[in-house]
Enzyme design. Sequence first.
Site, PDB file in Angstrom:
ATOM      1  N   MET D  75     -27.646   6.763 -40.123  1.00 33.88           N
ATOM      2  CA  MET D  75     -26.887   7.884 -40.550  1.00 33.88           C
ATOM      3  C   MET D  75     -27.293   8.748 -39.699  1.00 33.88           C
ATOM      4  SD  MET D  75     -24.493   7.008 -42.590  1.00 33.88           S
ATOM      5  CE  MET D  75     -24.526   5.562 -43.057  1.00 33.88           C
ATOM      6  N   ALA D  76     -28.783   8.260 -38.752  1.00 31.84           N
ATOM      7  CA  ALA D  76     -29.251   9.350 -38.134  1.00 31.84           C
ATOM      8  C   ALA D  76     -29.014   9.323 -37.036  1.00 31.84           C
ATOM      9  CB  ALA D  76     -30.835   8.739 -37.123  1.00 31.84           C
ATOM     10  N   HIS D  77     -28.291  10.716 -36.463  1.00 32.62           N
ATOM     11  CA  HIS D  77     -27.650  11.923 -35.428  1.00 32.62           C
ATOM     12  C   HIS D  77     -27.853  11.818 -34.445  1.00 32.62           C
ATOM     13  CE1 HIS D  77     -26.620  13.900 -38.537  1.00 32.62           C
ATOM     14  NE2 HIS D  77     -25.400  14.792 -38.367  1.00 32.62           N
ATOM     15  N   ASP D 127     -48.331  -7.486 -33.510  1.00 37.42           N
ATOM     16  CA  ASP D 127     -47.778  -8.512 -32.982  1.00 37.42           C
ATOM     17  C   ASP D 127     -49.117  -8.900 -31.764  1.00 37.42           C
ATOM     18  OD1 ASP D 127     -45.397 -10.316 -31.362  1.00 37.42           O
ATOM     19  OD2 ASP D 127     -45.184  -8.636 -29.005  1.00 37.42           O
TER      20      ASP D 127
END
Lengths: 164, 164, 164, 164, 164, 164
Positions: D75-77, D127
């Site tokens: 839902m991030a713009h 990593d």
Amino acid sequence: MSQLTHFDAKGNARMVDITQKADTSRAAEVRGEVVMSPQTLELIEKGGMAKGDVLGVARVAGIMAAKSTPNLIPMAHPIMITGVNINFKILPPDKIEIQGIVKTDGKTGVEMEALTAVSVAALTIYDMCKAVDKAMEIQNIRLVKKSGGKSGDFVREGEKPWEE
Amino acid sequence: MSQLTHFDAKGNARMVDITQKADTSRAAEVRGEVVMSPQTLELIEKGGMAKGDVLGVARVAGIMAAKSTPNLIPMAHPIMITGVNINFKILPPDKIEIQGIVKTDGKTGVEMEALTAVSVAALTIYDMCKAVDKAMEIQNIRLVKKSGGKSGDFVREGEKPWEE
Amino acid sequence: MSQLTHFDAKGNARMVDITQKADTSRAAEVRGEVVMSPQTLELIEKGGMAKGDVLGVARVAGIMAAKSTPNLIPMAHPIMITGVNINFKILPPDKIEIQGIVKTDGKTGVEMEALTAVSVAALTIYDMCKAVDKAMEIQNIRLVKKSGGKSGDFVREGEKPWEE
Amino acid sequence: MSQLTHFDAKGNARMVDITQKADTSRAAEVRGEVVMSPQTLELIEKGGMAKGDVLGVARVAGIMAAKSTPNLIPMAHPIMITGVNINFKILPPDKIEIQGIVKTDGKTGVEMEALTAVSVAALTIYDMCKAVDKAMEIQNIRLVKKSGGKSGDFVREGEKPWEE
Amino acid sequence: MSQLTHFDAKGNARMVDITQKADTSRAAEVRGEVVMSPQTLELIEKGGMAKGDVLGVARVAGIMAAKSTPNLIPMAHPIMITGVNINFKILPPDKIEIQGIVKTDGKTGVEMEALTAVSVAALTIYDMCKAVDKAMEIQNIRLVKKSGGKSGDFVREGEKPWEE
Amino acid sequence: MSQLTHFDAKGNARMVDITQKADTSRAAEVRGEVVMSPQTLELIEKGGMAKGDVLGVARVAGIMAAKSTPNLIPMAHPIMITGVNINFKILPPDKIEIQGIVKTDGKTGVEMEALTAVSVAALTIYDMCKAVDKAMEIQNIRLVKKSGGKSGDFVREGEKPWEE
């Protein structure tokens, strides 16, 4: 009993476990249509001959989209596509038919890759013609044939062979 | 005279120059349908209630796809989407209707973003149900309404308001 | 002697050569937590029941993020994920626990995929609740279990089984 | 009344409409930690001096991840980031602290971009060191400060200034 | 004094802060070459006429790559491209020259977008012809012109106008 | 007879079908150069010692770009890279040479991955130094060696071994 396999016993969405499935040769054929005004179809047809190749751009878009499928469809497995063809048929007065064939040698089918390729080719045709025709419609995107894999082959009833 | 603006005078594809266009509020509404067997529709409906939310996953996929539009459609401009809604209507016995509304405050319209959102939501429904119904069809993806920008508003003829 | 394998003898970063490694079945389980105010936890819990499914959206985000891992982590190998599950446990008064399980049949492990899936699920919970609670914390992201591959299995000490 | 704004009145997830919000200068600062064995911390520290720059790679990963935020968080713009800094502090015997600062001149905040940048920087450290230490933990990812926008500034209680 | 602005005072890489810069119209022109055997050039030329449009595919690839620039170049700012043109000149006996022009209305220049577009168009020509000519070379990728922004215009010495 | 295999009999672009090819170990080595002013080269050299590691950032960018190759090059097959090395040689007074080696165990070669890695490493050097030297040139990107696969090995004539 029929089940939506993309959910676990509690109803939570998941990427289905295919770890133990064997790699096999698979193919899927999808077709769809873009319906437009006769004037728009004429512009595309003329462009293909002389200048402004709408279908050439849509073909590239469809092939690249097949590779983006797992980034678009949440529960789709990543898969190593081994071949893609996108074909177009101009059907006067008002229709372009699109055929997408995708192949792989893998653990799961390539229906979604072929459906995505044809959908994005159709969207690209819309994009390149929308300045002259906003009412175009994308119609009838469907799986026509699928082969390979444990669930066996699928041939959609009532489809004629694609002739060129 | 009508022209396919995505080509230059020599017929070469290009991303149209919109540098001098002003930012304005724009919106686009797109609708489309997934047609399936009544059994499949029933499975989706039950899932929405209790377990296995096909439409919830398809909604997320559609919203994310709106943001991927410029990576999928070759000549589409990157654009800062300012809002997306995806709605579904279950229409027994065999159809789900999808509505996508996308907004922006920018130099170009968001029709492609709304068309892509609805297409990917439809593809996701297919993906999550294909284990039980390979014959599903994506139908009737079309622009219903568009507002903002120099070319003015567009309302597709014969469309009824979306009621929920 | 211990070595950071992601560097060559001169200390330059590299993607480690795994060409000769065999494909084997592998799995990794990661857990993590989002800590928040009791009021926020209550809102999420109610949403899960009736309207506004924060965890459903976070699950989709986590599954998709697992597939994006090699695009995010510079030295990570591309890998064909064969299954992903994301589970949540609501632990009143103030915590949501996240479990991510990723599987593959490949040349290298899926720890990074599971860690990325859980991290992005946690970030999505933050995003969807930040309007009411900016002080939420992401805590305790860690590898709980790993199986497959030449380096053998790993089980983190002191972890209890995940019960649902 | 508190509300999860990422849902509409019916509880369906949406990208919140920010079309009418003004562009303003905004910044967000996020911090987090990677906890590891003293031997691992020593390897990283030596690498930074002579060969094998773990933190240099993690910094690049974090900066690039800030740009990928809208592709990861449903839902991030999309937002035009105008600056990113990632800093590290080595805290013997067993901890690396990460600070991420993201800036924009836009309609919505950059908390998610800063949170994502710090998370991916932490994942990258994991990593690059996992061959020697699988038990590392990512801890305490939290928003420390935010400025700009209508909702006003936020400063997390009890945080000390970052000193280098 | 000259400085590499992509590093802070301590030498750490960063995305330079451009929050306070104004939006202005900007453009960049880049050129480069692919050198090949005369037989390969002939195949491409014939294809452009009749069948197999190498340059048409390379043009689409270059335009799409311009939009991917911030995902490829670590310290590049995201930027809203407002126009892209890719042109080719066939220079017998053994060379194709590529021109890329990118425009924006933004806070920073589009040199990197134009350089990336031309590089990827060149790589695509290589890809499509490598079955017949593995010895092709990409040569002379350089910025020819740039306008807009505070640092002023740049015109590379000794370049002739691009004639078609 | 020579043919551009990326086109079908009608001249339409396609992703070539490699479904039936066997997985084999493959490697490709590519080299290229960035030519710049002696002052710029000096700045990079000093940075590598003390602060501001241009080549470290370019190495990360090149490795990540190798993984993005199928998203950039339209007809390139997705492929599971199993190793990447990027090396640099500073050649006073005005040149940096770049070497990229990519490996896989797959159905098709990794020439495009190595060419893309070296190109993006070169573009990143340009980006990080463009504030002081806009006239830099990318030169001489070429395949030096390739092994594995049915078409046999390729060694470019006249190349000397890379010495460090």
